[in-house]
Enzyme design. Structure first.
Site, PDB file in Angstrom:
ATOM      1  N   LEU A 164       0.844  -1.188   0.000  1.00  7.13           N
ATOM      2  CA  LEU A 164       0.000   0.000   0.000  1.00  7.13           C
ATOM      3  C   LEU A 164       0.883   1.242   0.000  1.00  7.13           C
ATOM      4  O   LEU A 164       2.000   1.226   0.524  1.00  7.13           O
ATOM      5  CB  LEU A 164      -0.894   0.026   1.249  1.00  7.13           C
ATOM      6  CG  LEU A 164      -1.930  -1.089   1.398  1.00  7.13           C
ATOM      7  CD1 LEU A 164      -2.641  -0.964   2.745  1.00  7.13           C
ATOM      8  CD2 LEU A 164      -2.939  -1.068   0.266  1.00  7.13           C
ATOM      9  N   ASP A 165       0.371   2.334  -0.579  1.00  9.19           N
ATOM     10  CA  ASP A 165       1.064   3.606  -0.484  1.00  9.19           C
ATOM     11  C   ASP A 165       1.265   3.957   0.990  1.00  9.19           C
ATOM     12  O   ASP A 165       0.483   3.539   1.861  1.00  9.19           O
ATOM     13  CB  ASP A 165       0.246   4.716  -1.153  1.00  9.19           C
ATOM     14  CG  ASP A 165       0.047   4.481  -2.644  1.00  9.19           C
ATOM     15  OD1 ASP A 165       0.858   3.749  -3.237  1.00  9.19           O
ATOM     16  OD2 ASP A 165      -0.942   5.012  -3.191  1.00  9.19           O
ATOM     17  N   ARG A 166       2.282   4.777   1.254  1.00  9.23           N
ATOM     18  CA  ARG A 166       2.614   5.103   2.646  1.00  9.23           C
ATOM     19  C   ARG A 166       1.415   5.664   3.411  1.00  9.23           C
ATOM     20  O   ARG A 166       1.183   5.313   4.574  1.00  9.23           O
ATOM     21  CB  ARG A 166       3.767   6.136   2.681  1.00  9.23           C
ATOM     22  CG  ARG A 166       4.240   6.459   4.084  1.00  9.23           C
ATOM     23  CD  ARG A 166       5.338   7.499   4.065  1.00  9.23           C
ATOM     24  NE  ARG A 166       4.828   8.779   3.583  1.00  9.23           N
ATOM     25  CZ  ARG A 166       5.580   9.869   3.415  1.00  9.23           C
ATOM     26  NH1 ARG A 166       6.888   9.809   3.654  1.00  9.23           N
ATOM     27  NH2 ARG A 166       5.048  10.985   2.985  1.00  9.23           N
TER      28      ARG A 166
ATOM     29  N   THR B 101      -1.803   5.292   2.696  1.00  5.71           N
ATOM     30  CA  THR B 101      -3.004   4.457   2.625  1.00  5.71           C
ATOM     31  C   THR B 101      -2.932   3.436   3.749  1.00  5.71           C
ATOM     32  O   THR B 101      -1.896   2.807   3.962  1.00  5.71           O
ATOM     33  CB  THR B 101      -3.096   3.735   1.271  1.00  5.71           C
ATOM     34  OG1 THR B 101      -3.189   4.710   0.230  1.00  5.71           O
ATOM     35  CG2 THR B 101      -4.312   2.817   1.215  1.00  5.71           C
TER      36      THR B 101
END
Length: 295
Positions: free
Chosen positions: A133-135, A137
């Site tokens: 996941l993106d940082r 998210t």
């Protein structure tokens, strides 16, 4: 680790054929052969080319996986949603990167998982992160606890057989209760980080369902049918509905949340070791819950 199957076929086949039918890759067979593993038929060591004729018990013994010294160890805690011999599923908080980068070398989720493995005294210390996941998210991240499990998950990801569901809050009112974004995504020409909808991009398919509408925003449930970088953020921004708090894609920054309003809330995949689907849910974090409840 030991993995055992019964050969129920009466058709002659090589051991490696049976193993391949159960998801064992050539690279894993090489590790078994050259790094201290073994293949047993009815308890006797054999080569992968050994012929089977029906009714045999076939066991694969995999070697221990020594941790990579280049991945640092963090003692910070992890929020475990599910764990068994083969998989570890973690609820990642927003603000924590999934894997190390130059700017974030030692405080990522992967570092924390390695610290957890070491604290538990696990024989396998290799951190196999299979979903990211993106940082900023939050939500579910899946780790395979050994090479075999990792290769099986990779196959499911390539076949788009894994089901990932997200909850997002986007700007504006979406009128359709259910819809799709079928637009290719590629790197933006003016940014190393940013992505955009572009004919030169890779095929990208996003499905959504409206959960709740407000005067200035919409709560949506989202399923990814492909796995492109920033896919949900890019598709909704291109449709004129950027995620609240998403500075990179021009989302509203005064809506009560200081990161993109995105959470991976459900993961489902076929677990071959349990012989059934494995479904995991992650509760909404406090910032997203407040955003939804106060409007």
């Amino acid at each position: 680790m030991r993995f055992t199957w019964q050969n129920t076929s009466s058709t002659p086949m090589k051991v490696k054929t049976l193993l391949s039918q159960h998801g064992v890759t050539r690279s894993l067979l090489k590790k078994v052969k050259f790094h201290g593993g073994a293949i047993l038929v009815n308890g006797q060591a054999v080569l992968a080319i050994h012929m089977l004729h029906g009714g045999e018990t076939v066991t694969m013994v995999t070697p221990a996986e020594i941790g990579n010294d280049h991945l640092g160890v963090s003692d910070l805690p992890i929020n475990i949603l599910y764990e068994d011999r083969d998989f570890l599923i973690v609820n990642k908080p927003a603000g924590v990167a999934s894997v190390p980068a130059h700017a974030l070398p030692d405080n990522t989720l992967a570092n924390r998982v390695k610290g957890y493995y070491r604290a538990q005294g696990y024989q396998n210390e290799v951190v196999h992160i299979t979903t990211r996941l993106d940082r900023d998210t939050s939500g579910i991240v899946l780790f395979a606890k050994h090479h075999f499990a990792h290769s099986i998950i990779d196959h499911q990801l390539k076949a788009h057989a894994m089901k990932k569901m997200y909850l997002a809050v986007v700007a504006g009112t979406i009128t359709e209760d259910h819809g799709w974004f079928d637009q290719p995504i590629g790197r933006a020409a003016d940014s190393f980080i940013k992505r955009t909808v572009t004919p030169a991009g890779k095929p990208s398919l996003t499905e959504y369902w409206v959960v709740k509408r407000f005067t200035d925003r919409t709560v949506v449930r989202v399923r990814l049918h492909s796995g492109r970088t920033h896919q949900i953020r890019v598709h909704f921004a291109a449709a004129g509905h950027p995620l609240l708090g998403d500075a990179l894609y021009d989302g509203p920054l005064d809506a009560g949340i200081d990161r993109q309003a995105l959470h991976c809330m459900q993961l489902q995949f076929a677990d071959p070791f349990l012989g059934r689907p494995l479904v995991t849910f992650a509760p909404l974090p406090a910032d997203l819950a407040r955003l939804i409840e106060t409007n």
